[in-house]
Design an enzyme around this catalytic site. Structure first.
Site, PDB file in Angstrom:
ATOM      1  N   GLY A 101       2.729  -0.854   4.341  1.00 38.27           N
ATOM      2  CA  GLY A 101       2.725   0.557   3.987  1.00 38.27           C
ATOM      3  C   GLY A 101       4.151   1.058   3.792  1.00 38.27           C
ATOM      4  O   GLY A 101       4.779   0.841   2.758  1.00 38.27           O
ATOM      5  N   GLY A 102       4.701   1.702   4.801  1.00 34.72           N
ATOM      6  CA  GLY A 102       6.013   2.337   4.716  1.00 34.72           C
ATOM      7  C   GLY A 102       7.091   1.446   4.105  1.00 34.72           C
ATOM      8  O   GLY A 102       7.852   1.889   3.223  1.00 34.72           O
TER       9      GLY A 102
ATOM     10  N   HIS B 289      -9.817   1.106   4.480  1.00 35.44           N
ATOM     11  CA  HIS B 289      -8.563   1.361   5.204  1.00 35.44           C
ATOM     12  C   HIS B 289      -8.838   2.381   6.312  1.00 35.44           C
ATOM     13  O   HIS B 289      -9.646   3.300   6.138  1.00 35.44           O
ATOM     14  CB  HIS B 289      -7.506   1.886   4.232  1.00 35.44           C
ATOM     15  CG  HIS B 289      -6.146   1.975   4.855  1.00 35.44           C
ATOM     16  ND1 HIS B 289      -5.792   3.009   5.687  1.00 35.44           N
ATOM     17  CD2 HIS B 289      -5.076   1.147   4.800  1.00 35.44           C
ATOM     18  CE1 HIS B 289      -4.544   2.807   6.115  1.00 35.44           C
ATOM     19  NE2 HIS B 289      -4.096   1.686   5.593  1.00 35.44           N
TER      20      HIS B 289
ATOM     21  N   GLY C 287       1.887   2.824  10.678  1.00 29.92           N
ATOM     22  CA  GLY C 287       2.822   3.936  10.506  1.00 29.92           C
ATOM     23  C   GLY C 287       3.491   4.397  11.789  1.00 29.92           C
ATOM     24  O   GLY C 287       4.142   5.438  11.808  1.00 29.92           O
TER      25      GLY C 287
ATOM     26  N   GLU D  70      -5.751  -4.519  10.619  1.00 29.31           N
ATOM     27  CA  GLU D  70      -4.789  -3.435  10.775  1.00 29.31           C
ATOM     28  C   GLU D  70      -5.139  -2.621  12.016  1.00 29.31           C
ATOM     29  O   GLU D  70      -5.970  -1.704  11.945  1.00 29.31           O
ATOM     30  CB  GLU D  70      -4.820  -2.513   9.558  1.00 29.31           C
ATOM     31  CG  GLU D  70      -4.385  -3.171   8.270  1.00 29.31           C
ATOM     32  CD  GLU D  70      -3.764  -2.157   7.307  1.00 29.31           C
ATOM     33  OE1 GLU D  70      -2.628  -2.379   6.884  1.00 29.31           O
ATOM     34  OE2 GLU D  70      -4.403  -1.140   7.025  1.00 29.31           O
TER      35      GLU D  70
ATOM     36  N   SER E 212       2.978  -1.518  10.568  1.00 25.44           N
ATOM     37  CA  SER E 212       4.404  -1.549  10.896  1.00 25.44           C
ATOM     38  C   SER E 212       5.052  -2.913  10.669  1.00 25.44           C
ATOM     39  O   SER E 212       5.919  -3.328  11.448  1.00 25.44           O
ATOM     40  CB  SER E 212       4.638  -1.047  12.332  1.00 25.44           C
ATOM     41  OG  SER E 212       4.229   0.309  12.443  1.00 25.44           O
TER      42      SER E 212
ATOM     43  N   GLU F 274      -7.318   4.894   7.301  1.00 26.59           N
ATOM     44  CA  GLU F 274      -7.150   6.306   6.910  1.00 26.59           C
ATOM     45  C   GLU F 274      -8.377   6.810   6.158  1.00 26.59           C
ATOM     46  O   GLU F 274      -8.747   7.979   6.263  1.00 26.59           O
ATOM     47  CB  GLU F 274      -5.855   6.463   6.084  1.00 26.59           C
ATOM     48  CG  GLU F 274      -4.623   6.357   6.980  1.00 26.59           C
ATOM     49  CD  GLU F 274      -3.381   5.819   6.300  1.00 26.59           C
ATOM     50  OE1 GLU F 274      -3.291   5.855   5.065  1.00 26.59           O
ATOM     51  OE2 GLU F 274      -2.481   5.347   7.035  1.00 26.59           O
TER      52      GLU F 274
ATOM     53  N   ASN G  49       0.874  -1.174   0.000  1.00 32.07           N
ATOM     54  CA  ASN G  49       0.000   0.000   0.000  1.00 32.07           C
ATOM     55  C   ASN G  49       0.915   1.230   0.000  1.00 32.07           C
ATOM     56  O   ASN G  49       1.443   1.610   1.044  1.00 32.07           O
ATOM     57  CB  ASN G  49      -0.889  -0.023   1.250  1.00 32.07           C
ATOM     58  CG  ASN G  49      -1.717   1.247   1.380  1.00 32.07           C
ATOM     59  OD1 ASN G  49      -1.780   2.058   0.458  1.00 32.07           O
ATOM     60  ND2 ASN G  49      -2.340   1.422   2.545  1.00 32.07           N
ATOM     61  N   TRP G  50       1.092   1.792  -1.182  1.00 39.29           N
ATOM     62  CA  TRP G  50       2.013   2.937  -1.286  1.00 39.29           C
ATOM     63  C   TRP G  50       1.447   4.201  -0.666  1.00 39.29           C
ATOM     64  O   TRP G  50       2.164   5.197  -0.518  1.00 39.29           O
ATOM     65  CB  TRP G  50       2.328   3.219  -2.772  1.00 39.29           C
ATOM     66  CG  TRP G  50       3.216   2.210  -3.418  1.00 39.29           C
ATOM     67  CD1 TRP G  50       3.770   1.083  -2.852  1.00 39.29           C
ATOM     68  CD2 TRP G  50       3.680   2.237  -4.785  1.00 39.29           C
ATOM     69  NE1 TRP G  50       4.524   0.415  -3.780  1.00 39.29           N
ATOM     70  CE2 TRP G  50       4.498   1.094  -4.969  1.00 39.29           C
ATOM     71  CE3 TRP G  50       3.470   3.110  -5.849  1.00 39.29           C
ATOM     72  CZ2 TRP G  50       5.111   0.809  -6.193  1.00 39.29           C
ATOM     73  CZ3 TRP G  50       4.083   2.824  -7.068  1.00 39.29           C
ATOM     74  CH2 TRP G  50       4.894   1.687  -7.234  1.00 39.29           C
ATOM     75  N   LYS G  51       0.146   4.183  -0.375  1.00 41.64           N
ATOM     76  CA  LYS G  51      -0.518   5.403   0.116  1.00 41.64           C
ATOM     77  C   LYS G  51      -0.266   6.553  -0.865  1.00 41.64           C
ATOM     78  O   LYS G  51      -0.095   6.304  -2.061  1.00 41.64           O
ATOM     79  CB  LYS G  51      -0.059   5.724   1.540  1.00 41.64           C
ATOM     80  CG  LYS G  51      -0.177   4.493   2.448  1.00 41.64           C
ATOM     81  CD  LYS G  51      -0.133   4.803   3.897  1.00 41.64           C
ATOM     82  CE  LYS G  51      -0.282   3.507   4.682  1.00 41.64           C
ATOM     83  NZ  LYS G  51      -0.361   3.721   6.120  1.00 41.64           N
TER      84      LYS G  51
END
Ligand code: PGA
Length: 254
Positions: free
Chosen positions: A233-234, A95, A173, A167, A212, A97, A9-11
């Site tokens: 993600g990150g 998600h 994050g 999640e 994470s 977010e 998930n590159w966001k």
């Protein structure tokens, strides 16, 4: 045995140049984990770039979001039909977010889930509790509510072509992943809740963990019985980290 899924998930990150390098490295490294399903979810505007880079590979393309509506007068939105047209295989739905920053409630999430399935995109339904909810002992209640809202509208059978991502909001994050035991407990709870409606569907359902996940904690998370991969993600923005995570899913499964 459930085939693990590791999804990036590159966001809201990337540029054409950055993506090109990242995609090239991922495509090259993916050969080492052929027993794992991989997916890349770039921002919408880069979906076509990723589609081209991933053509002739087994790596699936995914969207981070979709409209709950069919094509029409919805300025700024992207429909499930368009995502299918551009060869997406997956779409993230719900998600945290999206839920917290963009006000998506269970009704919207359920509508997006249905819309995604109507166009044969596999929804990756994200569920998770906040730290406050966990501290108040409400984790299972919150997860059950998010899951039941979708199953109530879509029906348990739709989980044959869907993925659930657990999640925990407090782990996204933050650098503080859930422990393997914490995550496993929630994954087992989700599977058990689905099994109440259909045991076979529950056994086959992929439940992936996000929050994470890094190269150095992936193996211990993926070794848990009910954790079938990860939503990254990150760490998905660095090819070597993402590939190390994918390999961890590959080597911990038989
Ligand atoms: P993270 O994000 O890996 O950066 O914690 C996961 C996600 O939000 O899907």
């Amino acid at each position: 045995m459930r085939t693990p899924l590791v999804a990036a998930n590159w966001k809201m990150n990337g540029s054409r140049q950055f993506n090109e390098a990242l995609l090239t490295q991922i495509v090259a490294g993916a050969r080492q984990c052929a027993d794992v399903d991989l997916a890349i979810c770039p921002p919408h505007v880069y979906l076509d770039q990723a589609r081209v880079a991933l053509a002739n590979t087994e790596i699936g393309l995914g969207a981070q979001n979709l409209s709950q509506y069919d094509d029409g007068a919805f300025t700024g939105e992207v429909s499930a039909r368009m995502l299918a047209d551009i060869e997406c295989r997956y779409s993230l739905v719900g998600h945290s977010e999206r839920r917290t920053l963009f006000g998506e409630d269970d009704g919207t999430v359920s509508a997006k889930f249905r819309q995604s399935q109507m166009y044969a995109l596999q929804p990756i339904l994200c569920v998770g509790e906040t730290l406050e909810e966990r501290d108040a002992g409400r984790t299972e209640e919150v997860i059950a509510g998010q899951l039941d809202a979708v199953l109530g509208v879509a029906g348990v059978f739709t989980l044959t072509a869907a993925v659930v991502a657990y999640e925990p909001v407090w782990a996204i994050g933050t650098g503080h992943s859930a422990s393997p035991e914490q995550a496993q407990a929630v994954h087992a709870f989700i599977r058990e809740r689905v099994a109440r409606q259909d045991g076979t569907i529950a056994r086959r359902l992929r439940i992936i963990y996000g929050g994470s996940v890094k190269a150095d904690n992936a193996a211990e998370l993926f070794a848990m019985e009910d954790i079938d991969g990860g939503l990254i993600g990150g760490a998905s923005l660095k090819a070597e980290d993402f590939l190390a995570i994918a390999r961890a899913a590959s080597t911990t499964r038989t």
